[in-house]
Scaffold this active site. Structure first.
Site, PDB file in Angstrom:
ATOM      1  N   PHE A   1       0.851  -1.194   0.000  1.00 17.44           N
ATOM      2  CA  PHE A   1       0.000   0.000   0.000  1.00 17.44           C
ATOM      3  C   PHE A   1       0.881   1.235   0.000  1.00 17.44           C
ATOM      4  CE2 PHE A   1      -2.599   3.146   2.379  1.00 17.44           C
ATOM      5  CZ  PHE A   1      -3.735   3.154   1.589  1.00 17.44           C
TER       6      PHE A   1
ATOM      7  N   LEU B   1       0.786   5.030   0.080  1.00 20.89           N
ATOM      8  CA  LEU B   1       0.148   6.336   0.268  1.00 20.89           C
ATOM      9  C   LEU B   1       1.114   7.350   0.865  1.00 20.89           C
ATOM     10  CD1 LEU B   1      -2.344   8.205   0.333  1.00 20.89           C
ATOM     11  CD2 LEU B   1      -2.903   7.221   2.574  1.00 20.89           C
TER      12      LEU B   1
ATOM     13  N   GLY C   1      11.258  -6.976  35.124  1.00 27.22           N
ATOM     14  CA  GLY C   1      12.497  -6.325  35.525  1.00 27.22           C
ATOM     15  C   GLY C   1      13.526  -6.315  34.405  1.00 27.22           C
TER      16      GLY C   1
ATOM     17  N   GLU D   1      -1.667   3.832  10.184  1.00 26.05           N
ATOM     18  CA  GLU D   1      -3.082   3.922   9.813  1.00 26.05           C
ATOM     19  C   GLU D   1      -3.830   4.952  10.653  1.00 26.05           C
ATOM     20  OE1 GLU D   1      -1.768   2.300   7.620  1.00 26.05           O
ATOM     21  OE2 GLU D   1      -2.254   0.207   7.985  1.00 26.05           O
TER      22      GLU D   1
END
Length: 374
Positions: free
Chosen positions: A122, A124, A335, A359
């Site tokens: 994807f 974008l 720890g 997202e």
């Protein structure tokens, strides 16, 4: 809303859980150190039908309901968030072609997506713009029978190895979706190393320099990219991330229950200390609440309810924010041992930070959720 899984869904969950326990959990920390997902694991996932989980059977997929998709992402997320993120971006590319592609595009790519012959990604986010889709700088100009793309994408999950990229570009002044094949002229990928979390997700920067793709590789039509394709893909991504956060939270609970029952301090297992019990109780409650929010979102998606997207925002927001505290408390309980690179908890903590960013950041979700109520 039905809160109990069907027998089929329970069987599905048991199958995936066994796969994750056998194939992912034992070597997930190794993937993280090497910053790679082995191709043999990807093919095993494909052979089990996980990569084609959302695709209809006519294309070789499983055609699963959203509850079952949530189970898949929760269980794989429990083992490794990086591997789970492959399900997200591959699914986003699959979903975009399934919903918005023409028949030729569906027949050409979806069967190969279902079998894992091709992997999707994807595209974008950009270096200067981030995910401000309206103002992306990548451009696409029609020239004869091809579109010429110019621009860069960054932080692309599995961008190093994907075969087909769903890329968004400005075309005639409007965000538009295109399918860009790895071997397209003028297209190159550049690995991104040393990220804080999900290190095995093989991030890359995509460069398109006079990149030529056939005009048939436009998805739907000019200007269709943001309102429909990107919005629905991001909705699917948020749903899978929320489910994956539940998986990480469950992994923390499992680790803490085992450790606190066996770790002796001051003559008693630390599980006997009230403050330890308080942290465990909060973990259990928050993970259960996040899981129910994911089930609510998946139920609404399965019946095509108009509120499904809003419920997904809420699920992703709650699941990712509660995970930050759970992973912190899990390390506190363990720890120094919890800080060791040999312990998965430090990986869970680093991955949890990524979940509040991808997202849509936590702050963006707060704005969207609040605005939706007005």
């Amino acid at each position: 809303m039905i809160l109990e899984l069907t027998q089929k869904q329970q069987t599905w969950q048991e199958e995936i859980r066994a796969f994750v326990n056998n194939e992912i959990v034992p070597i997930a920390n190794q993937y993280d150190k090497e910053e790679v997902t082995p191709p043999e694991l990807i093919m095993k996932m494909a052979d089990h039908g996980y990569l084609g989980a959302l695709l209809p059977q006519e294309y070789g997929g499983r055609g699963l309901d959203y509850v079952s998709l949530g189970i898949l992402n929760e269980e794989v997320g429990r083992g490794c968030s990086s591997v789970r993120s492959l399900l997200t971006v591959h699914g986003m590319a699959s979903l975009s072609i399934l919903r918005w592609g023409n028949q030729e595009q569906k027949d050409r790519w979806l069967p190969k997506f279902a079998t894992g012959e091709l992997l999707g990604a994807f595209g974008l986010t950009e270096p200067n713009i981030g995910t401000d889709a309206k103002n992306i700088e990548t451009t696409a100009v029609l020239s004869g029978d091809h579109y010429i793309l110019n621009g860069k994408k960054k932080w692309i999950t599995y961008g190093q190895i994907a075969d087909l990229y769903l890329v968004f570009a400005q075309c005639e002044g409007r965000p538009t979706a295109f399918l860009v094949e790895r071997n397209s002229p003028g297209f190159t990928t550049h690995p991104i190393k040393g990220v804080m979390g999900t290190r095995a997700s093989m991030l890359a920067e995509l460069h398109m320099d006079e990149c030529r793709i056939p005009k048939e590789n436009m998805l739907s039509r000019v200007g269709f990219g943001l309102t429909y394709v990107a919005t629905n893909c991001l909705d699917y991504g948020r749903f899978t991330i929320a489910s994956g956060c539940v998986g990480i939270g469950q992994a923390c609970i499992d680790a803490c229950l085992e450790y606190t029952a066996s770790r002796i301090q001051f003559g008693l297992p630390i599980a006997n200390h009230q403050l330890i019990k308080k942290m465990i109780a909060e973990m259990i409650t928050n993970v259960k609440a996040a899981r129910l929010l994911c089930h609510q979102a998946s139920f609404l998606k399965d019946i095509a309810h108009p509120n499904s997207m809003k419920e997904t925002w809420i699920a992703k927001y709650f699941a990712s924010t509660m995970l930050a505290k759970i992973t912190t408390d899990a390390i506190q309980i363990h720890g120094a041992y919890g800080c060791s690179e040999e312990n998965s908890l430090q990986r869970y903590y680093r991955d949890s930070r990524v979940m509040e960013i991808i997202e849509g950041t936590t702050q963006m979700h707060e704005i969207i959720i609040a605005d939706s109520m007005y």
